[in-house]
Structures are given as structure tokens and as C-alpha cells.
Enzyme design. Structure first.
Site, mmCIF file in Angstrom:
data_model
loop_
_atom_site.group_PDB
_atom_site.id
_atom_site.type_symbol
_atom_site.label_atom_id
_atom_site.label_comp_id
_atom_site.label_asym_id
_atom_site.label_seq_id
_atom_site.Cartn_x
_atom_site.Cartn_y
_atom_site.Cartn_z
ATOM 1 N N THR A 43 0.874 -1.177 0.000
ATOM 2 C CA THR A 43 0.000 0.000 0.000
ATOM 3 C C THR A 43 0.916 1.234 0.000
ATOM 4 O O THR A 43 2.134 1.108 0.103
ATOM 5 C CB THR A 43 -0.867 0.061 1.280
ATOM 6 O OG1 THR A 43 -0.063 0.530 2.368
ATOM 7 C CG2 THR A 43 -1.418 -1.302 1.653
ATOM 8 N N GLU A 79 13.694 -3.466 0.525
ATOM 9 C CA GLU A 79 14.645 -3.087 -0.535
ATOM 10 C C GLU A 79 14.016 -2.149 -1.554
ATOM 11 O O GLU A 79 14.673 -1.254 -2.091
ATOM 12 C CB GLU A 79 15.167 -4.354 -1.227
ATOM 13 C CG GLU A 79 16.172 -4.094 -2.325
ATOM 14 C CD GLU A 79 17.406 -3.344 -1.854
ATOM 15 O OE1 GLU A 79 18.201 -3.927 -1.117
ATOM 16 O OE2 GLU A 79 17.581 -2.163 -2.232
ATOM 17 N N LEU A 131 16.261 -2.138 -7.804
ATOM 18 C CA LEU A 131 17.731 -2.033 -7.757
ATOM 19 C C LEU A 131 18.236 -2.304 -6.329
ATOM 20 O O LEU A 131 17.607 -1.870 -5.362
ATOM 21 C CB LEU A 131 18.187 -0.626 -8.190
ATOM 22 C CG LEU A 131 17.805 -0.183 -9.602
ATOM 23 C CD1 LEU A 131 18.191 1.288 -9.816
ATOM 24 C CD2 LEU A 131 18.498 -1.054 -10.634
ATOM 25 N N GLY A 156 8.366 1.245 -11.649
ATOM 26 C CA GLY A 156 7.611 0.326 -12.504
ATOM 27 C C GLY A 156 7.173 -0.881 -11.691
ATOM 28 O O GLY A 156 7.917 -1.370 -10.832
ATOM 29 N N ASP A 208 9.267 12.901 -2.405
ATOM 30 C CA ASP A 208 9.578 11.484 -2.572
ATOM 31 C C ASP A 208 11.099 11.252 -2.570
ATOM 32 O O ASP A 208 11.587 10.305 -1.957
ATOM 33 C CB ASP A 208 8.946 11.007 -3.897
ATOM 34 C CG ASP A 208 9.033 9.512 -4.033
ATOM 35 O OD1 ASP A 208 8.530 8.803 -3.140
ATOM 36 O OD2 ASP A 208 9.634 9.035 -5.014
ATOM 37 N N GLY A 261 2.536 6.886 -17.119
ATOM 38 C CA GLY A 261 2.339 6.257 -15.806
ATOM 39 C C GLY A 261 3.561 6.365 -14.909
ATOM 40 O O GLY A 261 3.678 5.642 -13.923
ATOM 41 N N LYS A 293 13.495 9.097 0.207
ATOM 42 C CA LYS A 293 14.475 8.072 -0.155
ATOM 43 C C LYS A 293 15.855 8.407 0.426
ATOM 44 O O LYS A 293 16.570 7.536 0.910
ATOM 45 C CB LYS A 293 14.558 7.925 -1.681
ATOM 46 C CG LYS A 293 13.288 7.304 -2.256
ATOM 47 C CD LYS A 293 13.289 7.322 -3.773
ATOM 48 C CE LYS A 293 12.029 6.707 -4.331
ATOM 49 N NZ LYS A 293 11.847 6.938 -5.753
HETATM 50 N N1 LIG Z 1 4.972 1.663 -8.637
HETATM 51 C C1 LIG Z 1 6.282 1.771 -8.452
HETATM 52 O O1 LIG Z 1 7.087 1.909 -9.389
HETATM 53 C C2 LIG Z 1 6.845 1.686 -7.056
HETATM 54 C C3 LIG Z 1 8.245 1.623 -6.851
HETATM 55 C C4 LIG Z 1 8.736 1.501 -5.545
HETATM 56 C C5 LIG Z 1 7.842 1.498 -4.469
HETATM 57 N N2 LIG Z 1 6.496 1.606 -4.707
HETATM 58 C C6 LIG Z 1 5.585 1.620 -3.569
HETATM 59 O O2 LIG Z 1 4.726 0.478 -3.635
HETATM 60 C C7 LIG Z 1 3.497 0.781 -2.969
HETATM 61 C C8 LIG Z 1 2.334 0.381 -3.867
HETATM 62 O O3 LIG Z 1 2.382 1.142 -5.050
HETATM 63 P P1 LIG Z 1 1.281 0.925 -6.208
HETATM 64 O O4 LIG Z 1 1.758 1.691 -7.371
HETATM 65 O O5 LIG Z 1 0.981 -0.522 -6.343
HETATM 66 O O6 LIG Z 1 0.004 1.648 -5.536
HETATM 67 P P2 LIG Z 1 -1.551 1.516 -5.983
HETATM 68 O O7 LIG Z 1 -1.659 0.980 -7.358
HETATM 69 O O8 LIG Z 1 -2.163 2.824 -5.631
HETATM 70 O O9 LIG Z 1 -2.126 0.374 -4.996
HETATM 71 C C9 LIG Z 1 -2.271 0.569 -3.620
HETATM 72 C C10 LIG Z 1 -3.051 -0.594 -3.042
HETATM 73 O O10 LIG Z 1 -3.050 -0.469 -1.609
HETATM 74 C C11 LIG Z 1 -4.377 -0.647 -1.136
HETATM 75 N N3 LIG Z 1 -4.550 0.004 0.163
HETATM 76 C C12 LIG Z 1 -4.556 1.324 0.443
HETATM 77 N N4 LIG Z 1 -4.720 1.502 1.779
HETATM 78 C C13 LIG Z 1 -4.800 0.272 2.324
HETATM 79 C C14 LIG Z 1 -4.969 -0.207 3.654
HETATM 80 N N5 LIG Z 1 -5.091 0.625 4.689
HETATM 81 N N6 LIG Z 1 -5.018 -1.545 3.862
HETATM 82 C C15 LIG Z 1 -4.909 -2.416 2.828
HETATM 83 N N7 LIG Z 1 -4.742 -2.021 1.535
HETATM 84 C C16 LIG Z 1 -4.695 -0.692 1.300
HETATM 85 C C17 LIG Z 1 -5.237 -0.060 -2.219
HETATM 86 O O11 LIG Z 1 -6.564 -0.498 -2.060
HETATM 87 P P3 LIG Z 1 -7.838 0.430 -2.484
HETATM 88 O O12 LIG Z 1 -7.922 0.260 -3.971
HETATM 89 O O13 LIG Z 1 -8.968 -0.200 -1.732
HETATM 90 O O14 LIG Z 1 -7.517 1.812 -2.032
HETATM 91 C C18 LIG Z 1 -4.530 -0.642 -3.454
HETATM 92 O O15 LIG Z 1 -4.916 -1.995 -3.625
HETATM 93 C C19 LIG Z 1 3.548 2.290 -2.657
HETATM 94 O O16 LIG Z 1 3.937 2.476 -1.308
HETATM 95 C C20 LIG Z 1 4.629 2.823 -3.597
HETATM 96 O O17 LIG Z 1 5.260 3.986 -3.101
HETATM 97 C C21 LIG Z 1 5.991 1.674 -5.962
#
Ligand SMILES: NC(=O)c1ccc[n+]([C@@H]2O[C@H](COP(=O)([O-])OP(=O)(O)OC[C@H]3O[C@@H](n4cnc5c(N)ncnc54)[C@H](OP(=O)(O)O)[C@@H]3O)[C@@H](O)[C@H]2O)c1
Length: 359
Positions: free
Chosen positions: A92, A143, A150, A336, A216, A202, A220
Site C-alpha cells: 500500500t 529493498e 535495484l 515500474g 519522494d 504512468g 528516499k
Molecule cells: N509503482 C512503483 O514503481 C513503485 C516503486 C517503488 C515502491 N512503490 C511503492 O509500492 C506501494 C504500492 O504502489 P502501487 O503503485 O501498487 O500503488 P496503488 O496501485 O495505488 O495500490 C495501492 C493498493 O493499496 C491498497 N490500500 C490502500 N490503503 C490500504 C490499507 N489501509 N489496507 C490495505 N490495503 C490498502 C489499495 O486499495 P484500495 O484500492 O482499496 O484503495 C490498493 O490496492 C507504494 O507504497 C509505492 O510507493 C511503488
């Protein structure tokens, strides 16, 4: 076979890719003596439970059979199962969910997080959680908090823990900002058009100000500084936001997007000041000796590693005593869903190796 049960919180971009990667890698896991299942998947309101682990129909099953839940009920349910090794995966971006970490650890869960929030809490809370982990002999891996897939956190931790003196960390920490400045420097486009392009691909957060404000990158930088056992807080990071106050104040993302052309003139002027061999880069820098943590816009020579960066790559230069003036460089896709989810899977494998010896 060592059996590991994953309870996945968050099934958005990263979480859903993670489920598919776990399902597809079963054979590779078995070759390592591992049985890895995801018996519970949850979003913010709904949980779907399948004790033997979800399969490729998980999406439809989640919609058809998911039920409302409270985290406490999930903890109680897991306790009835007597599973040997249980890991909560935080995919999340929720601050609220992080409030459950202590309870989860005290009830026998290890934690793996893509979510950065727990590592950027006030330092006392960060320390307190580490104490809870120690007391309960539980692991916390993250990580993907910096540089997605990475191996940045691990490398910095290993260098520090082996006694190597890390003197400076510098780089382009964000895939979206990398894309924005690589494209803006190379192409004859308005800054606002380049941001719109990054959004369309995206790369940015839904509100691009989260990227453009430097928040952000600051998070980091703080996470890496803390890996060096430096006791900084987010307020200690000096951030040059790219969003002027009048645009930062707007509450609606749509209104911000309608006014983002206000940035164009300033960035065009900055570009005009560059010599032929220079490009703009938005970087994070930690100078350990000088005690400086900074997020800033700089001019870089095109032939330098930072200046030569392409696409949405991240790049981390790690300066240490042994490496001297030539830094150790880690470069590649810094964002990604696929690379991030793979980084989380890699944390699961790392955790599986660790719990061999110490639970
Ligand atoms: N995307 C990247 O490239 C990347 C890279 C490094 C790190 N991250 C990190 O990875 C995490 C997820 O990113 P994402 O892009 O997958 O986000 P996302 O597509 O917005 O998905 C977030 C998910 O978390 C759920 N959620 C929110 N609050 C919650 C709670 N209290 N309990 C349980 N589930 C909850 C959401 O559910 P609902 O739909 O019900 O709100 C949704 O399923 C983030 O912290 C992001 O910073 C992402």
C-alpha cells in the site's frame, strides 16, 4: 520444504504484479526447497482468503468472494492456522496501515514493505519499531523503498555494516523525475508538456506535485541516511521544490494541471542558461562529513554518468573510502510495477534464507 505464507495488503499496480510473479515462480521456489503461498489478499476494504494460496483466478475470486475485514480479524484468523512462517507484505502507500506494524510483529508476522512510510517516521518511532522487531525476533525488509528493484538499500547497508566508511551518496533517485529532465534537456518541448508525457506513461504519482515537490526524493534520501545509522528526520532534508507556492496551494489536481504551464517560462530560462555540454538533473545528495542532505536541481556535464542518464533510469553514486574518487554506481529502472514487485519477491527469498537460522 520450508513453507512461507504471505498476507498481501495492497493489490494495486505492485501488489497485483507480485501475486502473478509468485504464482509463476512456483517451480523455481521448489528447486530452492521453498513453498511460498499467498493465502490472504486485501485492499483497503476487502479481504479474500484461500488457505491453500490464491491461484491465477485471484482477481475474479476477490470480486466474487471478498469480504469486508478489520486487520485484527485477519491476525486472529492467521493465529488459528498455526502457520510456521507468516509475512505481511505492505504494497500500500498508506500511513494508516503502518499503524498496524507493531501489532502484526507482536502477533508473529515478519514484514516486507514497498511502502516507504514506516522508514520515514519521526526517528524515535523508527527506533521504537526496530526495538519491537528485536524483542519479537522478526524481520523487516524494504529493498524496494529506494530504487525499486535495484539493490540500493542492501548495498549501502552491507558497506556500512562491514566497516566501510560511506562518505557521500548522490544521484537521480526518482524514475519519473529522471524521465522529465532527460526528456526536457534533450527535446524542444515545454516543461509542462514533458510532465504531461511522464503522466501519460504512468511514471508520475496521480498528483505529479508529489514528484515535483521533491518529497519522494527526500524520503528516499532519509531512508538511505538511516541505513548509515544517521539519526536524521525528514525536516533535516533541504528540498528545492519545483512547485511554486501558488501552485502548491491548489487543492484540486485538475486545477493544478490546468495551470502547470505557469512553470514553462522559468524552466525555459534555466535551459537557456545551459552551455552546450550541460543538462539539468534533479538529484538527491547526502554528504556524510558535512552533514548535508539536499534535494536540488543541478547542471551536469553530458558525459558524466548523471548527465548521460536515459529514459526513466535511476542512478545512485556511492562514494566510500575504499572506492575513493570513483564511486560505486548502481543504475537501472528505478520505478515500474514489474521491477518493484520482483524486488519484493527477492525480499521474500532473502527472508526465507534468514529464518533458516534465527526465525
Ligand atoms: N509503482 C512503483 O514503481 C513503485 C516503486 C517503488 C515502491 N512503490 C511503492 O509500492 C506501494 C504500492 O504502489 P502501487 O503503485 O501498487 O500503488 P496503488 O496501485 O495505488 O495500490 C495501492 C493498493 O493499496 C491498497 N490500500 C490502500 N490503503 C490500504 C490499507 N489501509 N489496507 C490495505 N490495503 C490498502 C489499495 O486499495 P484500495 O484500492 O482499496 O484503495 C490498493 O490496492 C507504494 O507504497 C509505492 O510507493 C511503488
Amino acid at each position: 520444504m520450508k513453507k512461507i505464507q504471505l498476507i498481501l495488503f495492497g493489490i494495486g499496480n505492485v501488489g497485483s504484479t507480485f501475486i502473478n510473479q509468485i504464482i509463476q515462480a512456483q517451480k523455481v521456489f521448489q528447486q530452492q526447497g521453498l513453498e511460498i503461498e499467498i493465502p490472504i489478499i486485501l485492499n483497503s476494504s476487502t479481504a479474500f482468503i484461500k488457505d491453500e494460496g490464491v491461484d491465477e483466478n485471484w482477481k475474479a475470486n476477490f470480486v466474487d468472494f471478498g469480504l469486508p475485514y478489520q486487520v485484527e480479524e485477519i491476525i486472529d484468523y492467521v493465529k488459528t492456522k498455526n502457520w510456521q512462517h507468516v509475512v505481511a507484505i505492505d504494497a500500500t502507500a498508506s500511513s494508516e496501515f503502518v499503524n498496524n506494524y507493531t501489532n502484526l510483529v507482536e502477533n508473529g508476522f515478519h514484514i516486507i514493505a514497498a511502502n516507504k512510510v514506516a522508514n520515514t517516521l519521526a526517528y524515535d518511532d523508527y527506533e521504537f519499531f526496530r526495538e519491537i522487531l528485536k524483542e519479537n525476533k522478526k524481520q523487516f525488509l524494504y529493498e524496494t523503498n529506494v530504487g525499486a528493484g535495484l539493490p540500493v538499500v542492501e548495498t549501502i547497508k552491507n558497506l556500512h555494516q562491514s566497516g566501510e566508511k560511506v562518505t557521500k551518496i548522490r544521484g537521480v533517485f526518482s524514475g519519473s523525475l529522471s524521465y522529465i529532465f532527460n526528456t526536457f534537456s534533450e527535446e524542444n518541448k515545454n516543461f509542462s508538456d514533458v510532465v504531461a508525457l511522464a503522466e501519460a506513461k504512468g511514471f508520475t504519482e496521480p498528483d505529479p506535485r508529489v514528484d515535483l515537490s521533491g518529497t519522494d526524493v527526500a524520503r528516499k534520501l532519509l531512508i538511505l541516511a538511516r541505513e548509515l545509522q544517521l539519526t536524521y528526520n525528514l525536516e533535516d532534508v533541504k528540498v528545492k521544490s519545483l512547485v511554486p507556492a501558488h501552485l502548491a496551494e491548489i487543492s484540486s489536481v485538475t486545477t493544478f494541471q490546468e495551470n502547470i504551464t505557469d512553470l514553462d517560462e522559468e524552466f525555459q530560462l534555466l535551459k537557456a542558461e545551459l552551455s552546450e555540454n550541460e543538462v539539468l538533473r534533479y538529484i538527491g545528495e547526502l554528504d556524510v562529513e558535512k552533514k548535508i542532505l539536499e534535494v536540488k536541481l543541478v547542471k551536469e556535464q553530458k558525459e558524466n554518468p548523471l548527465g548521460a542518464l536515459q529514459g526513466a533510469d535511476s542512478l545512485f553514486e556511492i562514494y566510500t573510502e575504499s572506492y575513493g574518487n570513483q564511486p560505486l554506481v548502481i543504475q537501472g529502472a528505478g520505478a515500474g510495477a514489474a521491477v518493484t514487485a520482483r524486488g519484493v519477491v527477492s525480499d521474500v527469498i532473502k527472508l526465507a534464507e534468514r529464518i533458516d537460522c534465527c526465525n
